[in-house]
Design an enzyme around this catalytic site. Structure first.
Site, mmCIF file in Angstrom:
data_model
loop_
_atom_site.group_PDB
_atom_site.id
_atom_site.type_symbol
_atom_site.label_atom_id
_atom_site.label_comp_id
_atom_site.label_asym_id
_atom_site.label_seq_id
_atom_site.Cartn_x
_atom_site.Cartn_y
_atom_site.Cartn_z
ATOM 1 N N HIS A 54 54.995 61.803 99.637
ATOM 2 C CA HIS A 54 56.213 61.647 98.836
ATOM 3 C C HIS A 54 57.208 62.778 99.110
ATOM 4 O O HIS A 54 58.008 63.114 98.244
ATOM 5 C CB HIS A 54 55.881 61.611 97.339
ATOM 6 C CG HIS A 54 55.456 60.268 96.827
ATOM 7 N ND1 HIS A 54 54.346 59.619 97.284
ATOM 8 C CD2 HIS A 54 56.009 59.427 95.915
ATOM 9 C CE1 HIS A 54 54.210 58.455 96.651
ATOM 10 N NE2 HIS A 54 55.205 58.314 95.817
ATOM 11 N N GLU B 23 57.692 46.431 99.874
ATOM 12 C CA GLU B 23 58.801 46.965 100.658
ATOM 13 C C GLU B 23 59.109 46.144 101.902
ATOM 14 O O GLU B 23 60.278 45.852 102.176
ATOM 15 C CB GLU B 23 58.547 48.433 101.008
ATOM 16 C CG GLU B 23 58.672 49.407 99.835
ATOM 17 C CD GLU B 23 57.435 49.490 98.953
ATOM 18 O OE1 GLU B 23 56.447 48.796 99.281
ATOM 19 O OE2 GLU B 23 57.448 50.230 97.961
#
Ligand SMILES: Cc1ncc(C[n+]2csc(CCOP(=O)(O)OP(=O)(O)O)c2C)c(N)n1
Ligand SMILES: Cc1ncc(C[n+]2csc(CCOP(=O)(O)OP(=O)(O)O)c2C)c(N)n1
Ligand SMILES: [Mg+2]
Ligand SMILES: [Mg+2]
Lengths: 335, 331, 331, 335
Positions: C129, C60
């Site tokens: 998450h 990322e």
């Protein structure tokens, strides 16, 4: 000294560019010591052959990303003294209207995407710039400058992986000056720096960063190959910084000896070495070189004088350029 | 009482805690021989050795992650993050890992560590070395956040932080390292969640954090000459936040300004102001005002940079407006 | 009007903009053949090829950084960040680099890119998450932040984001991907900084963002049966924020609740509440109330997770309290 | 199959542990398919020899960090079915009181520092755990499990650099199952994975991850050496996951063929292979093995039954464990 195929004009420009960097830094150092320069700055003196050897292998449409030690890259990529000094002094006519300063100096027109105050912070940017070239079918190349210390940042390995997978036209140029801040490279870098690039399938070279012709010849070759889609490449340039890590880093003996400093300055100075070669080869006479040096000194003196007297940005600029297409970010309607 | 600098105070706190507890260690860039660029840690490596004052490569995510694992397995790391602006680099390890370890494990694991870093602009260090990012971590449950406003707090809060069994982020004001303040020779700790009334007053409450405590104190002096007695309060920790002290003052004075050096929008001032509005609404004669750093990246140019941070004059001026009942915004 | 899912709406927006402007490309993990785990991008790689729908390694920070450089040199990347929780990993590239490029260069460079990611709990995805981290980026000058609340907004805001010359972070509610809403066939854009009055009302203002817009609408329905007419407003972008619309409603109804799925403390609700308090204070009959997600990491257990997010019933109950003048906190 | 020096009991425990993992996963998969399990989960089936070969070379005081695909590591490091199923179902008696779930299951008592839902997220944690051992003069070793996809995360290179510089007792165990989500490893990993570790001066080995004895023998050796300060080490374990990336990943043909899946299952199954070896070598009879399998199945059935009927945590737990030493984070005095 390595041989190259460039001609007299190229040699002289390379020499002049190295002297321009040295002169710029000496002047900036003076500004700092006389408290005329705000903030902090990192001197490039001693490493000139790296920036010049590489940037002279590039065209204006090729791009570079630079570091906190960025004046050398900026000069080498074609920047003018006046706008540079204005930037270092926070003046409106600086390359970044005084908003960036030494650590963020950029020169978009000449393809310098900017210095960066985050160590390793521009590795992604350089890779992205190469991505643009590939996506748009252009043949320009991007060089990513960073130091030995920056090889500790994981970002490097993330972007090298992508550059290798996608064959991007980017050259990672690691300026190994033996130290990151006050720590020797051996203490912060395990294994081999070039092997790290090779492990990602990237061709890597170690080169004497004090030999401008060696740097330039190799870079010319790699740039040509990168234009043909054979990139990425990795360069480890062995070099040395003469000053402290930053201008205030005066007492350095706890991390490196005066002898070591003297040795590099006396025996491996890139300018002295190249000057000797130029004279030996009959490219220029001592007198011609002295004249060049003097002219550059004069340029710097004039530029700094101009910059000292130049205007600061107007207070109303403070909330300009926060957002493109919004003149003042804090105007009532958006506040 | 003797006076020492904020830098010395931090150094003492670390030395004392490292003597007391041999699981405490320091890890970061150039913390050992160099003692950090700000020289705050000078001398510690001589006493504790490189095994407990650990120089790292320039790998903030890496050594932050390492600290989390070390903390989970029985040590108490003090992570030295050279500039607060580098917080962005360690957010994942700090907020996804350290902050959640205790909760995700149902209370079975914990990560007692300290991140010591700094904040503050007007040092001509430009946009990537001048940020005050404490709001980011204050938003994340599981983290505690301390903001010392002088050498005294720097020492007392650091010692508490090291003994705390949770991850704590402590932000020093980098412009204050050489500022002296009275600090007792004998040991003391400052508990988290206890605000400090720096200056009592009756007419208006000025809540300031970190660097802004002094700004509020100076504003209070200016106002005092004009007959306005401001109460200045330093929350000292923003997580946990000592609401009781803030609310009591707000109810007493009926007028509040919150001053903080983070960007104003979506930052610390909004939280504190909202809590006061919510819980002391009917006691307020005017809306709680907020003064944060301007919502712009910090400019390098001295001509611009100084405009971005609240000053004593600006705080005093806002206080006058509040006192006079003239509220520009409230139409 | 035809109805499509939020997922289809995003897909259409991207396809239309990619057709219109060949400098737009998508980059992220499993965006091409897989079309992301949520299948939002299905079909795009078939039309635009792997040169413009680019699968990355799991890196990322790396692909975010790459996008910044690509944006600075003439393209318009749409960065696909699989979960909003991974924002922590890209903060440096997003906030130190992208957000500051334009300012630090004195307006000479810019980074027109979009980070599309998501937010929202109650999906049993646990603490790493399920976060709603939009407050973090809203705090950073130089970034714009959009929070679509239905397929309609998802399409219109995405198209605007792609054309914007600044970095924009757009958070989709991951529980809404299959929800349908009317979306015109013909092209439309939704300008940034224009709130949407979802439901007009006179008695109380409910300001909801993203997932909480529906919650507020449902609360309004409940209240309506009881004779309380709530006005529901969706700011749609929190940076820039349409203060004018929010203030006008606050002044009209005199009572406001702000509902957001981010953690409550040091988050979005504090900012919006503070602005209303500051600028509509003398029109308010009660303090602005805030309802954010509970200040705890998101627990996995369904028995606990559902307690952490505001529900229509809880919003309705808070509204009743505000209406009745019974304000628990305000002592 | 590689030979090892362990005895019958060790062999049988290794076999049993592999079967326990497979059985746990089959049961969990059923729970998911019958909608009894909330959320999402990632199956370890096919990779059993990796977790078991490694964890059987460790003691309880050695530690591991695990991944999103973490049930296998958890079982192999000694966890009990009951607490594991309770955790997967969000029940109070789960290892994490139901607060972690499948992606955060941990078992501190047996030295499992926890699964992690951030790919690569535990690399720092494992390295820090090894740092503690070294700092405190203990001889325990930490194993860091991660997948091939996780090698793209820069964090790995940052911590490998430090582990190498400081000779930390950590073993980086890369489970190369050929895919990260729906993408083949070759598409996301340039160069060589072991060479990347070697470039940092770390000894690296590639090993057949379907051969539990090969994995175990090598790991025993490396663990012993790591205890003596010869670490860190790196292992690349070639393996395969039988199921989709997660339980909902059913249609996989766009990224891998049914033939490939069948080949691994039919010809390289670690349990079938090891079972054959045990019988061949006379370590156990077919009947003994069947009895073990049946017992494990029975255990799992009982544990899942228990877990299905177990209590959820009380609502008041929602704000517990946010902070150590604060019972309820949202109690009025701290809220
Ligand atoms: C992310 C980050 N960490 C730390 C620093 C502080 N810092 C500035 S320069 C520097 C040393 C960089 O060393 P190297 O990459 O070798 O470059 P050099 O200064 O030798 O040119 C450090 C640690 C920083 N600016 N950014
Ligand atoms: C930082 C981060 N990025 C992306 C994801 C989404 N994700 C979960 S598992 C996975 C693939 C991991 O591949 P690998 O490391 O090979 O492990 P495997 O699933 O094959 O065991 C991805 C991309 C994540 N959880 N965390
Ligand atoms: Mg260096
Ligand atoms: Mg894999």
């Amino acid at each position: 000294m390595a041989q190259t195929k460039t001609n007299t004009e190229d040699y002289l420009r390379m020499y002049a560019q190295m002297v321009r960097i040295r002169t710029f830094e000496d002047t900036a150092n003076q500004l700092y010591l006389s408290a005329k320069m705000p903030g902090l700055t990192h001197m490039y003196s001693g490493e000139e052959a790296v920036a010049v050897g590489i940037c002279e292998a590039l065209t204006t449409t090729d791009r570079i990303t630079s570091t906190h030690r960025g004046h050398g890259h900026c000069v080498a990529k074609g920047a003018a003294f006046k706008e540079m000094f204005c930037e270092l002094l926070g003046k409106e006519e600086g390359y970044c209207r005084g908003k960036g300063g030494s650590m963020h100096i950029a020169d978009q027109f000449n393809g310098n995407l900017g210095a960066n105050a985050i160590v390793g912070g521009s590795m992604g940017i350089a890779t992205g710039s190469a991505f643009t070239a590939k996506m748009q079918g252009r043949d320009d190349v991007t060089v990513c400058f960073f130091g030995d210390g920056a090889t500790a940042q994981g970002l490097l390995y993330e972007v090298m992986n992508m550059a290798a997978l996608w064959k991007l036209p980017v050259i990672y140029a690691c300026e190994n000056n033996g130290y990151s801040e006050y720590t020797a490279t051996a203490e912060i870098a395990a294994g081999s720096i070039t092997a790290r690039a090779e492990a990602f399938g990237i061709e890597a070279h170690q080169v004497d960063g004090q030999d401008v012709l060696a740097v330039n010849t190799l870079t010319q070759d790699l740039v040509a190959r990168a234009r043909k889609g054979e990139g990425p490449f990795f360069l480890e340039l062995m070099t040395y910084r003469y000053h402290g890590h930053h201008v205030g880093d005066i007492n350095r003996e706890y991390y490196r000896s005066k002898d070591e400093e003297r040795d590099w300055k006396d025996n491996r100075d890139p300018i002295v070495k190249f000057r000797g070669w130029l004279v030996d080869q009959g490219v220029a006479s001592e007198a011609e070189i002295e004249a060049m040096n003097a002219e550059i000194k004069q340029d710097a003196a004039e530029a700094v004088e101009y910059a000292l007297n130049a205007r600061y940005p107007a207070e109303s600029e403070v909330d300009m350029h926060v957002y493109a297409d919004i003149e003042h970010a804090l105007a009532p309607h958006t506040a | 009482m003797r006076e020492i600098t904020l830098s010395q105070a931090v150094n003492e706190a670390l030395a004392e805690e490292m003597r007391r507890d041999d699981t405490v260690f320091i890890i970061g860039e150039d913390v050992a021989e160099a003692g950090t660029p700000f020289k705050v840690l000078s001398g510690l490596v001589e006493e504790f050795g490189t095994g407990r004052v650990v120089d790292t490569p320039i790998a903030e995510p890496g050594f932050m992650g390492l600290a989390v694992g070390a903390a989970m397995t029985g040590t108490r790391p003090v992570v030295d993050l050279m500039f607060g602006d580098f917080l962005y680099l360690i957010m994942d390890q700090l907020c996804n890992q350290a902050a959640k370890t205790h909760y995700m494990s149902g209370g079975k694991m914990r990560a007692p560590l300290v991140v010591r870093t700094n904040l503050g602009a007007t040092r001509r260090s430009a946009a990537q070395h001048s940020q005050s990012l404490h709001a980011l971590v204050a938003h994340i449950p599981g983290l505690k956040v301390a903001l010392p406003s002088s050498a005294y707090e720097a020492k007392g809060l650091m010692k508490t932080a090291i003994r705390d069994n949770n991850p704590v982020v402590i932000f020093e004001d980098k412009l204050m390292y050489n500022d002296k303040a009275p600090v007792p020779e004998e040991e003391f700790l400052i508990p988290f969640g206890e605000a400090n009334i720096k200056r009592p007053g009756t007419d208006i409450t000025l809540i300031g954090t970190s660097s802004m405590v002094q700004v509020c104190e100076k504003a209070a002096e200016i106002l005092s000459c004009e007959g306005i007695e401001a109460e200045v309060i330093d929350p000292r920790t923003i997580v946990p936040l000592d609401e009781a002290t803030l609310l009591a003052s707000a109810k007493k004075t009926s007028r509040v300004i919150v001053v903080d050096e983070g960007h104003q929008s979506y930052g610390v001032t909004g939280e504190i102001a909202s809590r006061i509005n919510e819980k002391a609404f009917y006691h307020l004669d005017a809306p709680v005002l907020r003064m944060g750093a301007m919502d712009v990246p910090v400019p390098f140019s001295p001509a611009l940079e100084d405009l971005t941070v609240p000053t004593p004059e600006a705080v005093a001026e806002a206080a006058r407006r509040l006192m006079s009942g003239e509220m520009i915004h409230a139409a």
